[in-house]
Scaffold this active site. Structure first.
Site, PDB file in Angstrom:
ATOM      1  N   LYS A   1      -7.543   8.660 -14.028  1.00 54.40           N
ATOM      2  CA  LYS A   1      -8.961   8.684 -13.642  1.00 54.40           C
ATOM      3  C   LYS A   1      -9.116   9.409 -12.321  1.00 54.40           C
ATOM      4  O   LYS A   1      -8.184   9.515 -11.506  1.00 54.40           O
ATOM      5  CB  LYS A   1      -9.549   7.280 -13.544  1.00 54.40           C
ATOM      6  CG  LYS A   1      -8.969   6.403 -12.413  1.00 54.40           C
ATOM      7  CD  LYS A   1      -9.579   6.629 -11.041  1.00 54.40           C
ATOM      8  CE  LYS A   1      -8.828   5.884  -9.950  1.00 54.40           C
ATOM      9  NZ  LYS A   1      -9.240   6.254  -8.586  1.00 54.40           N
TER      10      LYS A   1
ATOM     11  N   PRO B   1       0.996  11.293 -11.969  1.00 48.72           N
ATOM     12  CA  PRO B   1       1.754  11.167 -10.709  1.00 48.72           C
ATOM     13  C   PRO B   1       1.672   9.762 -10.122  1.00 48.72           C
ATOM     14  O   PRO B   1       0.649   9.062 -10.266  1.00 48.72           O
ATOM     15  CB  PRO B   1       1.064  12.189  -9.790  1.00 48.72           C
ATOM     16  CG  PRO B   1       0.463  13.183 -10.709  1.00 48.72           C
ATOM     17  CD  PRO B   1       0.037  12.405 -11.928  1.00 48.72           C
TER      18      PRO B   1
ATOM     19  N   ALA C   1      -0.912   8.147  -6.469  1.00 51.42           N
ATOM     20  CA  ALA C   1      -1.676   9.386  -6.339  1.00 51.42           C
ATOM     21  C   ALA C   1      -3.179   9.186  -6.230  1.00 51.42           C
ATOM     22  O   ALA C   1      -3.918  10.145  -6.026  1.00 51.42           O
ATOM     23  CB  ALA C   1      -1.383  10.293  -7.546  1.00 51.42           C
ATOM     24  N   GLY C   2      -3.671   7.956  -6.404  1.00 50.32           N
ATOM     25  CA  GLY C   2      -5.114   7.731  -6.452  1.00 50.32           C
ATOM     26  C   GLY C   2      -5.702   8.053  -7.810  1.00 50.32           C
ATOM     27  O   GLY C   2      -6.914   8.234  -7.942  1.00 50.32           O
ATOM     28  N   LEU C   3      -4.835   8.103  -8.840  1.00 52.09           N
ATOM     29  CA  LEU C   3      -5.260   8.468 -10.195  1.00 52.09           C
ATOM     30  C   LEU C   3      -5.150   7.304 -11.176  1.00 52.09           C
ATOM     31  O   LEU C   3      -5.345   7.477 -12.380  1.00 52.09           O
ATOM     32  CB  LEU C   3      -4.426   9.642 -10.712  1.00 52.09           C
ATOM     33  CG  LEU C   3      -4.529  10.941  -9.907  1.00 52.09           C
ATOM     34  CD1 LEU C   3      -3.526  11.972 -10.417  1.00 52.09           C
ATOM     35  CD2 LEU C   3      -5.948  11.506  -9.968  1.00 52.09           C
ATOM     36  N   ALA C   4      -4.850   6.104 -10.671  1.00 46.30           N
ATOM     37  CA  ALA C   4      -4.800   4.883 -11.479  1.00 46.30           C
ATOM     38  C   ALA C   4      -3.760   4.947 -12.587  1.00 46.30           C
ATOM     39  O   ALA C   4      -3.967   4.400 -13.675  1.00 46.30           O
ATOM     40  CB  ALA C   4      -6.178   4.561 -12.060  1.00 46.30           C
ATOM     41  N   GLY C   5      -2.631   5.584 -12.327  1.00 47.12           N
ATOM     42  CA  GLY C   5      -1.578   5.647 -13.335  1.00 47.12           C
ATOM     43  C   GLY C   5      -1.050   4.276 -13.717  1.00 47.12           C
ATOM     44  O   GLY C   5      -0.869   3.973 -14.899  1.00 47.12           O
ATOM     45  N   GLY C   6      -0.814   3.433 -12.733  1.00 49.62           N
ATOM     46  CA  GLY C   6      -0.355   2.077 -13.019  1.00 49.62           C
ATOM     47  C   GLY C   6      -1.399   1.268 -13.771  1.00 49.62           C
ATOM     48  O   GLY C   6      -1.082   0.535 -14.718  1.00 49.62           O
ATOM     49  N   SER C   7      -2.646   1.411 -13.370  1.00 54.78           N
ATOM     50  CA  SER C   7      -3.735   0.700 -14.049  1.00 54.78           C
ATOM     51  C   SER C   7      -3.879   1.160 -15.494  1.00 54.78           C
ATOM     52  O   SER C   7      -4.173   0.363 -16.388  1.00 54.78           O
ATOM     53  CB  SER C   7      -5.051   0.922 -13.298  1.00 54.78           C
ATOM     54  OG  SER C   7      -5.009   0.328 -12.016  1.00 54.78           O
TER      55      SER C   7
ATOM     56  N   ASP D   1      -8.638  -1.202 -10.933  1.00 54.32           N
ATOM     57  CA  ASP D   1      -8.959  -0.076 -11.808  1.00 54.32           C
ATOM     58  C   ASP D   1      -8.661  -0.343 -13.277  1.00 54.32           C
ATOM     59  O   ASP D   1      -8.974   0.485 -14.132  1.00 54.32           O
ATOM     60  CB  ASP D   1      -8.182   1.178 -11.369  1.00 54.32           C
ATOM     61  CG  ASP D   1      -8.712   1.774 -10.076  1.00 54.32           C
ATOM     62  OD1 ASP D   1      -9.909   1.570  -9.785  1.00 54.32           O
ATOM     63  OD2 ASP D   1      -7.942   2.427  -9.358  1.00 54.32           O
TER      64      ASP D   1
END
Length: 289
Positions: A8, A93, A96-102, A135
């Site tokens: 995201k 990544p 990264a602020g891209l909510a990969g874990g979420s 997120d």
């Protein structure tokens, strides 16, 4: 079940106030984009939750958000966990602020609801998700959406128009906890035009919305390469350039794939993690059921 889970970006991020519980009340416009992790969830008879991320940078234990999501699902539904194996192929990544874990956590919750035929509503899934991360509720929804408070209040918005979004993640670390602490100490914060952004998106006016893209964290978080990345994006004619979440990733919105590709090629000369993506209408896509 195998699932593609989308990253995201924040088309807008504002912090309204600090809550009594220590969290912060947020006003965010979220957008899922076509950079995906692949999450495979298999039922076993081991009696354990086993995580395999295939990455030395992530722990395969109870601190992993996918593990937390599985445990939250079983706690909420009271379904017995007879054993679970979760395999994650990371493409989004890290940090990264891209909510990969979420995204991974949302995929696990979604998969378990299907695999156990729990028949939970979307609202119930999001109630589980918010216990795992702010997120995660959006990562269960995707598309374009307004997210409020700590992320648990969601309102879908009309899809933004077709565009191409370049993601550029610098090799810099940002502590989310420190970012919020720095915001709390800051003075003279300029807040985004939340009402105008919401009105533009509700009216389907993506062009106006792109002029209002903003992230309040940019006023308190120093990402050294952010000005350089934005300059490159503007050089190739982006409609907006902004940091996502608490960073450090910067995204640029382009009208044409050609300009997005040219910008990405230029950024790749000095950066390792650069992606050309498009907006998606949802965050979760089942690959194999």
């Amino acid at each position: 079940m195998k699932i593609k889970a989308a990253a995201k970006i924040n088309l807008l991020l504002d912090i309204l106030k600090k809550l009594d519980n220590g969290y912060h009340s947020l006003f965010m416009i979220m957008q899922s984009v076509s950079c995906f992790d692949e999450v495979e969830v298999n039922l076993t008879n081991s009696g354990k939750i086993i995580i395999d991320c295939g990455s030395a940078a992530l722990k395969n234990d109870e601190t992993n958000i996918a593990f937390k999501a599985a445990r939250a699902f079983f706690d909420y539904t009271k379904i017995e966990n007879r054993g679970l194996e979760i395999k994650i192929e990371k493409n989004i990544p890290l940090a990264a602020g891209l909510a990969g874990g979420s995204a991974d956590g949302a995929a696990v919750i979604f998969a378990l609801n299907r695999l156990f035929n729990a028949k939970l509503s979307d609202n119930q899934l999001r109630r589980i998700g918010v216990k795992v991360g702010a997120d995660v509720p959006f990562s269960l929804l995707g598309g374009t959406a307004l997210a409020l408070n700590i992320g648990e209040i969601l309102a879908p918005l009309p899809d933004i128009k077709k565009c191409f979004i370049v993601l550029a993640k610098p090799d810099e670390a940002v502590s989310t906890a420190s970012a919020y602490a720095d915001f709390d100490k800051a003075y003279n914060i300029r807040h985004p035009n939340n009402a105008s952004m919401l009105e533009a998106l509700a009216d389907g006016d993506s062009d106006k919305a792109f002029t209002l893209v903003e992230n309040v964290f940019e006023q308190v978080i120093d990402v050294h390469s952010r000005p350089y990345i934005k300059d490159i994006m503007r050089k190739f004619g982006c409609k907006a350039a902004c940091m996502s979440g608490s960073g450090p990733t910067v995204f640029g919105i382009f009208e044409t794939e050609e300009k997005a590709d040219e910008c990405a090629s230029e950024l790749k000369k000095t950066m390792k993690e650069v992606f050309v993506t498009t907006p998606t209408e949802k965050s979760i896509e089942v690959i194999e059921d």
